[in-house]
Design a protein around this motif. Structure first.
Motif, PDB file in Angstrom:
ATOM      1  N   PRO A  76     -12.487 120.702  48.030  1.00  0.00           N
ATOM      2  CA  PRO A  76     -11.973 121.986  48.492  1.00  0.00           C
ATOM      3  C   PRO A  76     -11.548 121.388  49.878  1.00  0.00           C
ATOM      4  O   PRO A  76     -12.064 120.554  50.483  1.00  0.00           O
ATOM      5  CB  PRO A  76     -13.071 122.889  48.891  1.00  0.00           C
ATOM      6  N   ALA A  77     -10.403 122.138  50.267  1.00  0.00           N
ATOM      7  CA  ALA A  77      -9.782 121.886  51.666  1.00  0.00           C
ATOM      8  C   ALA A  77     -10.819 122.085  52.559  1.00  0.00           C
ATOM      9  O   ALA A  77     -10.852 121.620  53.669  1.00  0.00           O
ATOM     10  CB  ALA A  77      -8.343 122.495  51.583  1.00  0.00           C
ATOM     11  N   PHE A  78     -11.292 123.198  52.822  1.00  0.00           N
ATOM     12  CA  PHE A  78     -12.483 123.805  53.725  1.00  0.00           C
ATOM     13  C   PHE A  78     -13.782 123.538  53.247  1.00  0.00           C
ATOM     14  O   PHE A  78     -14.110 123.656  52.292  1.00  0.00           O
ATOM     15  CB  PHE A  78     -12.193 125.285  53.642  1.00  0.00           C
ATOM     16  N   ARG A  79     -14.441 122.931  54.295  1.00  0.00           N
ATOM     17  CA  ARG A  79     -15.794 122.520  54.255  1.00  0.00           C
ATOM     18  C   ARG A  79     -16.757 123.202  55.194  1.00  0.00           C
ATOM     19  O   ARG A  79     -16.339 122.769  56.145  1.00  0.00           O
ATOM     20  CB  ARG A  79     -16.272 121.105  54.286  1.00  0.00           C
ATOM     21  N   CYS A  80     -17.522 124.142  54.640  1.00  0.00           N
ATOM     22  CA  CYS A  80     -18.355 124.950  55.947  1.00  0.00           C
ATOM     23  C   CYS A  80     -19.414 124.123  56.121  1.00  0.00           C
ATOM     24  O   CYS A  80     -20.039 123.363  55.508  1.00  0.00           O
ATOM     25  CB  CYS A  80     -18.794 126.363  55.088  1.00  0.00           C
ATOM     26  N   THR A  81     -19.516 123.979  57.385  1.00  0.00           N
ATOM     27  CA  THR A  81     -20.717 123.175  57.977  1.00  0.00           C
ATOM     28  C   THR A  81     -21.894 124.180  58.371  1.00  0.00           C
ATOM     29  O   THR A  81     -22.831 123.585  59.333  1.00  0.00           O
ATOM     30  CB  THR A  81     -20.304 122.101  58.940  1.00  0.00           C
ATOM     31  N   GLU A  82     -21.792 125.306  58.471  1.00  0.00           N
ATOM     32  CA  GLU A  82     -22.724 126.367  58.907  1.00  0.00           C
ATOM     33  C   GLU A  82     -23.043 126.226  60.595  1.00  0.00           C
ATOM     34  O   GLU A  82     -24.105 126.446  60.884  1.00  0.00           O
ATOM     35  CB  GLU A  82     -24.036 126.144  58.079  1.00  0.00           C
ATOM     36  N   ILE A  83     -21.916 126.055  61.298  1.00  0.00           N
ATOM     37  CA  ILE A  83     -22.055 126.095  62.520  1.00  0.00           C
ATOM     38  C   ILE A  83     -22.852 127.591  63.211  1.00  0.00           C
ATOM     39  O   ILE A  83     -23.111 127.611  64.291  1.00  0.00           O
ATOM     40  CB  ILE A  83     -20.713 125.875  63.256  1.00  0.00           C
ATOM     41  N   ARG A  84     -22.518 128.511  62.612  1.00  0.00           N
ATOM     42  CA  ARG A  84     -23.363 129.690  62.668  1.00  0.00           C
ATOM     43  C   ARG A  84     -24.730 129.690  62.936  1.00  0.00           C
ATOM     44  O   ARG A  84     -25.528 130.286  63.620  1.00  0.00           O
ATOM     45  CB  ARG A  84     -22.816 130.809  61.985  1.00  0.00           C
ATOM     46  N   ARG A  85     -25.301 128.584  62.491  1.00  0.00           N
ATOM     47  CA  ARG A  85     -26.730 128.324  62.462  1.00  0.00           C
ATOM     48  C   ARG A  85     -27.182 127.279  63.573  1.00  0.00           C
ATOM     49  O   ARG A  85     -28.499 127.111  63.815  1.00  0.00           O
ATOM     50  CB  ARG A  85     -27.232 127.792  61.207  1.00  0.00           C
ATOM     51  N   ARG A  86     -26.186 127.140  64.705  1.00  0.00           N
ATOM     52  CA  ARG A  86     -26.372 126.475  65.728  1.00  0.00           C
ATOM     53  C   ARG A  86     -26.277 127.112  66.925  1.00  0.00           C
ATOM     54  O   ARG A  86     -25.841 128.063  67.188  1.00  0.00           O
ATOM     55  CB  ARG A  86     -25.428 125.012  65.685  1.00  0.00           C
ATOM     56  N   GLY A  87     -26.357 126.278  68.131  1.00  0.00           N
ATOM     57  CA  GLY A  87     -26.117 126.933  69.383  1.00  0.00           C
ATOM     58  C   GLY A  87     -27.416 127.618  69.860  1.00  0.00           C
ATOM     59  O   GLY A  87     -28.393 128.253  69.345  1.00  0.00           O
ATOM     60  N   CYS A 135     -23.958 133.388  52.217  1.00  0.00           N
ATOM     61  CA  CYS A 135     -22.860 132.340  52.674  1.00  0.00           C
ATOM     62  C   CYS A 135     -22.254 133.027  53.660  1.00  0.00           C
ATOM     63  O   CYS A 135     -21.875 134.314  53.667  1.00  0.00           O
ATOM     64  CB  CYS A 135     -22.130 131.931  51.469  1.00  0.00           C
ATOM     65  N   CYS A 136     -21.806 132.369  54.764  1.00  0.00           N
ATOM     66  CA  CYS A 136     -20.886 132.754  55.782  1.00  0.00           C
ATOM     67  C   CYS A 136     -19.362 133.413  55.286  1.00  0.00           C
ATOM     68  O   CYS A 136     -19.138 132.933  54.377  1.00  0.00           O
ATOM     69  CB  CYS A 136     -20.576 131.385  56.416  1.00  0.00           C
ATOM     70  N   GLY A 137     -19.216 134.504  55.905  1.00  0.00           N
ATOM     71  CA  GLY A 137     -18.175 135.241  55.754  1.00  0.00           C
ATOM     72  C   GLY A 137     -16.788 134.380  55.656  1.00  0.00           C
ATOM     73  O   GLY A 137     -16.032 134.558  55.006  1.00  0.00           O
ATOM     74  N   VAL A 138     -16.920 133.454  56.597  1.00  0.00           N
ATOM     75  CA  VAL A 138     -15.688 132.734  56.892  1.00  0.00           C
ATOM     76  C   VAL A 138     -15.569 131.932  55.648  1.00  0.00           C
ATOM     77  O   VAL A 138     -14.423 131.516  55.083  1.00  0.00           O
ATOM     78  CB  VAL A 138     -15.864 131.827  58.004  1.00  0.00           C
ATOM     79  N   ASN A 139     -16.701 131.138  55.138  1.00  0.00           N
ATOM     80  CA  ASN A 139     -16.678 130.337  53.801  1.00  0.00           C
ATOM     81  C   ASN A 139     -16.242 131.263  52.801  1.00  0.00           C
ATOM     82  O   ASN A 139     -15.361 130.736  51.972  1.00  0.00           O
ATOM     83  CB  ASN A 139     -18.001 129.817  54.042  1.00  0.00           C
ATOM     84  N   ARG A 140     -16.573 132.294  52.507  1.00  0.00           N
ATOM     85  CA  ARG A 140     -16.227 133.099  51.249  1.00  0.00           C
ATOM     86  C   ARG A 140     -14.775 133.439  51.429  1.00  0.00           C
ATOM     87  O   ARG A 140     -14.079 133.363  50.283  1.00  0.00           O
ATOM     88  CB  ARG A 140     -17.087 134.508  51.454  1.00  0.00           C
ATOM     89  N   ALA A 141     -14.213 133.582  52.602  1.00  0.00           N
ATOM     90  CA  ALA A 141     -12.957 133.817  52.701  1.00  0.00           C
ATOM     91  C   ALA A 141     -11.991 132.910  52.345  1.00  0.00           C
ATOM     92  O   ALA A 141     -10.943 132.650  51.784  1.00  0.00           O
ATOM     93  CB  ALA A 141     -12.503 134.650  53.901  1.00  0.00           C
ATOM     94  N   MET A 142     -12.441 131.587  52.876  1.00  0.00           N
ATOM     95  CA  MET A 142     -11.730 130.304  52.908  1.00  0.00           C
ATOM     96  C   MET A 142     -11.855 129.871  51.232  1.00  0.00           C
ATOM     97  O   MET A 142     -10.754 129.313  50.640  1.00  0.00           O
ATOM     98  CB  MET A 142     -12.276 129.297  53.589  1.00  0.00           C
ATOM     99  N   MET A 143     -13.085 130.244  50.557  1.00  0.00           N
ATOM    100  CA  MET A 143     -13.188 129.801  49.258  1.00  0.00           C
ATOM    101  C   MET A 143     -12.088 130.719  48.487  1.00  0.00           C
ATOM    102  O   MET A 143     -11.575 130.397  47.330  1.00  0.00           O
ATOM    103  CB  MET A 143     -14.546 129.985  48.508  1.00  0.00           C
ATOM    104  N   ARG A 144     -12.118 132.230  48.730  1.00  0.00           N
ATOM    105  CA  ARG A 144     -10.976 132.951  47.874  1.00  0.00           C
ATOM    106  C   ARG A 144      -9.826 132.473  47.930  1.00  0.00           C
ATOM    107  O   ARG A 144      -8.759 132.376  47.055  1.00  0.00           O
ATOM    108  CB  ARG A 144     -11.238 134.313  48.438  1.00  0.00           C
TER     109      ARG A 144
END
Length: 166
Positions: free
Chosen positions: A88-99, A111-120
């Protein structure tokens, strides 16, 4: 979404090879010349098309490249994946779990909402490419091309097409 130049080159080469009689071929050099692109770089992409069953490579002095299947059976998705791969062009690295606000894994059951939207979006893009066959692309070109270009292409093909010895 960014694709490599090789995707465009491969699509145009497949389109041109689709105009050949079934046993005829064009050399990699001729394909590169026709499109005004570097032969050495194009050959890498043609090899990927062969590996993925889109083209056949015919050895020998009358050899070259030809389609491995009919244009109605080759989609844009087939070519894109052969040249640029299936990832896939988009690869989620789960940055929401950092910081500073990160929580344990239990806080992220979905799964992250950003990732779900990008996968759709990715699926819609792939579905559209899977629907477009090389026959469709060629038919559209022939219906809309400047009438001066078709005879030029036909003449060039006549001069550069290789046919096996009988």
């Amino acid at each position: 979404m960014k694709m490599s130049d090789g995707v465009e080159w491969a699509i145009h080469c497949v389109m041109l090879l689709g105009a050949l009689p079934p046993s005829a071929t064009l050399s990699g050099k001729a394909l590169a010349e026709f499109h005004g692109i570097p032969e050495s770089y194009l050959l890498k992409h043609l090899k990927m098309l062969v590996t993925n069953g889109i083209l056949e490579s015919v050895p020998g002095p009358r050899g070259g490249y030809r389609l491995a299947r009919q244009t109605k059976d080759i989609t844009l998705l087939d070519i894109v994946q052969a040249v640029d791969g299936k990832r896939p062009a988009f690869r989620c690295t789960e940055i929401r779990r950092r910081g500073p606000c990160a929580l344990g894994d239990g806080a992220y059951p979905r799964c992250c909402g950003v990732n779900r939207a990008m996968m759709r979006a990715e699926q819609a893009y792939r579905d559209a490419l899977a629907e477009a066959t090389m026959k469709d692309i060629t038919d559209e070109f022939m219906a809309n091309a400047d009438p001066r270009i078709v005879p030029l292409g036909e003449n060039w093909l006549e001069e550069n097409t290789r046919t096996p010895k009988s």
